[in-house]
Design a protein around this motif. Sequence first.
Motif, PDB file in Angstrom:
ATOM      1  N   CYS A 191       5.308   0.167  -3.998  1.00 36.65           N
ATOM      2  CA  CYS A 191       4.833   0.904  -2.820  1.00 36.65           C
ATOM      3  C   CYS A 191       3.548   1.674  -3.081  1.00 36.65           C
ATOM      4  N   ASP A 200      11.022  -1.881  -4.436  1.00 34.28           N
ATOM      5  CA  ASP A 200       9.754  -2.290  -3.826  1.00 34.28           C
ATOM      6  C   ASP A 200       8.604  -1.640  -4.574  1.00 34.28           C
ATOM      7  N   LYS A 226       4.342  -1.333   1.487  1.00 34.22           N
ATOM      8  CA  LYS A 226       5.172  -1.934   0.441  1.00 34.22           C
ATOM      9  C   LYS A 226       4.702  -3.340   0.171  1.00 34.22           C
ATOM     10  N   VAL A 234       5.393   6.837   2.446  1.00 36.53           N
ATOM     11  CA  VAL A 234       5.152   5.472   1.988  1.00 36.53           C
ATOM     12  C   VAL A 234       4.211   4.814   2.985  1.00 36.53           C
TER      13      VAL A 234
END
Length: 76
Positions: free
Chosen positions: A57, A55, A69, A66
Amino acid sequence: MLKNKIDSVFSLKGKNINDFCKRYNISQPNISQKGKKNSYYLKEGVLFADFINTDLCFVDRETGEVLGKLTLEDIQ
Protein backbone atom coordinates in the motif's frame (compact mmCIF):
# COMPACT_ATOMS: atom_id res chain seq x y z
CA MET A 1 18.14 -3.59 4.94
CA LEU A 2 15.06 -4.52 2.93
CA LYS A 3 15.84 -8.25 2.95
CA ASN A 4 15.84 -8.31 6.74
CA LYS A 5 12.43 -6.64 6.90
CA ILE A 6 10.98 -9.08 4.38
CA ASP A 7 12.44 -12.04 6.28
CA SER A 8 11.03 -10.65 9.56
CA VAL A 9 7.53 -10.20 8.18
CA PHE A 10 7.62 -13.66 6.60
CA SER A 11 8.69 -15.07 9.96
CA LEU A 12 5.79 -13.36 11.73
CA LYS A 13 3.49 -15.20 9.35
CA GLY A 14 5.35 -18.53 9.73
CA LYS A 15 6.76 -18.36 6.20
CA ASN A 16 10.21 -18.15 4.64
CA ILE A 17 11.84 -17.22 1.35
CA ASN A 18 12.16 -20.87 0.28
CA ASP A 19 8.40 -21.36 0.61
CA PHE A 20 7.87 -18.15 -1.36
CA CYS A 21 10.10 -19.33 -4.20
CA LYS A 22 8.37 -22.70 -4.39
CA ARG A 23 4.90 -21.15 -4.46
CA TYR A 24 5.68 -18.72 -7.28
CA ASN A 25 8.17 -20.97 -9.10
CA ILE A 26 10.97 -18.44 -8.71
CA SER A 27 14.64 -19.32 -8.50
CA GLN A 28 15.71 -19.18 -4.84
CA PRO A 29 19.32 -18.20 -5.70
CA ASN A 30 17.96 -15.37 -7.88
CA ILE A 31 15.78 -13.95 -5.07
CA SER A 32 18.60 -14.37 -2.54
CA GLN A 33 20.99 -12.48 -4.81
CA LYS A 34 18.47 -9.67 -5.23
CA GLY A 35 18.18 -9.52 -1.45
CA LYS A 36 21.94 -9.19 -1.06
CA LYS A 37 21.99 -6.40 -3.65
CA ASN A 38 18.79 -4.79 -2.32
CA SER A 39 17.42 -4.85 -5.85
CA TYR A 40 13.94 -6.35 -5.75
CA TYR A 41 11.45 -5.36 -8.45
CA LEU A 42 8.10 -3.87 -7.49
CA LYS A 43 6.44 -6.97 -8.95
CA GLU A 44 8.29 -9.08 -6.37
CA GLY A 45 7.08 -6.76 -3.62
CA VAL A 46 3.51 -7.40 -4.70
CA LEU A 47 4.20 -11.14 -4.71
CA PHE A 48 5.77 -10.92 -1.24
CA ALA A 49 2.63 -9.19 0.03
CA ASP A 50 0.33 -11.72 -1.62
CA PHE A 51 2.35 -14.61 -0.20
CA ILE A 52 1.63 -13.47 3.37
CA ASN A 53 -1.96 -12.47 2.57
CA THR A 54 -1.37 -8.71 2.78
CA ASP A 55 -1.45 -5.76 0.37
CA LEU A 56 1.36 -3.49 -0.72
CA CYS A 57 0.00 0.00 0.00
CA PHE A 58 0.74 3.68 -0.32
CA VAL A 59 -0.10 5.34 3.00
CA ASP A 60 -0.25 9.11 3.53
CA ARG A 61 2.31 9.90 6.25
CA GLU A 62 0.29 12.78 7.63
CA THR A 63 -3.15 11.24 7.80
CA GLY A 64 -2.46 7.50 7.78
CA GLU A 65 -4.98 7.17 4.94
CA VAL A 66 -4.37 4.36 2.45
CA LEU A 67 -4.13 6.09 -0.92
CA GLY A 68 -3.75 3.00 -3.05
CA LYS A 69 -3.05 -0.72 -3.00
CA LEU A 70 -1.08 -2.91 -5.35
CA THR A 71 -2.40 -6.44 -5.83
CA LEU A 72 -1.77 -9.43 -8.07
CA GLU A 73 -4.24 -8.04 -10.58
CA ASP A 74 -1.95 -5.02 -11.04
CA ILE A 75 1.00 -7.13 -12.15
CA GLN A 76 -0.76 -9.65 -14.38
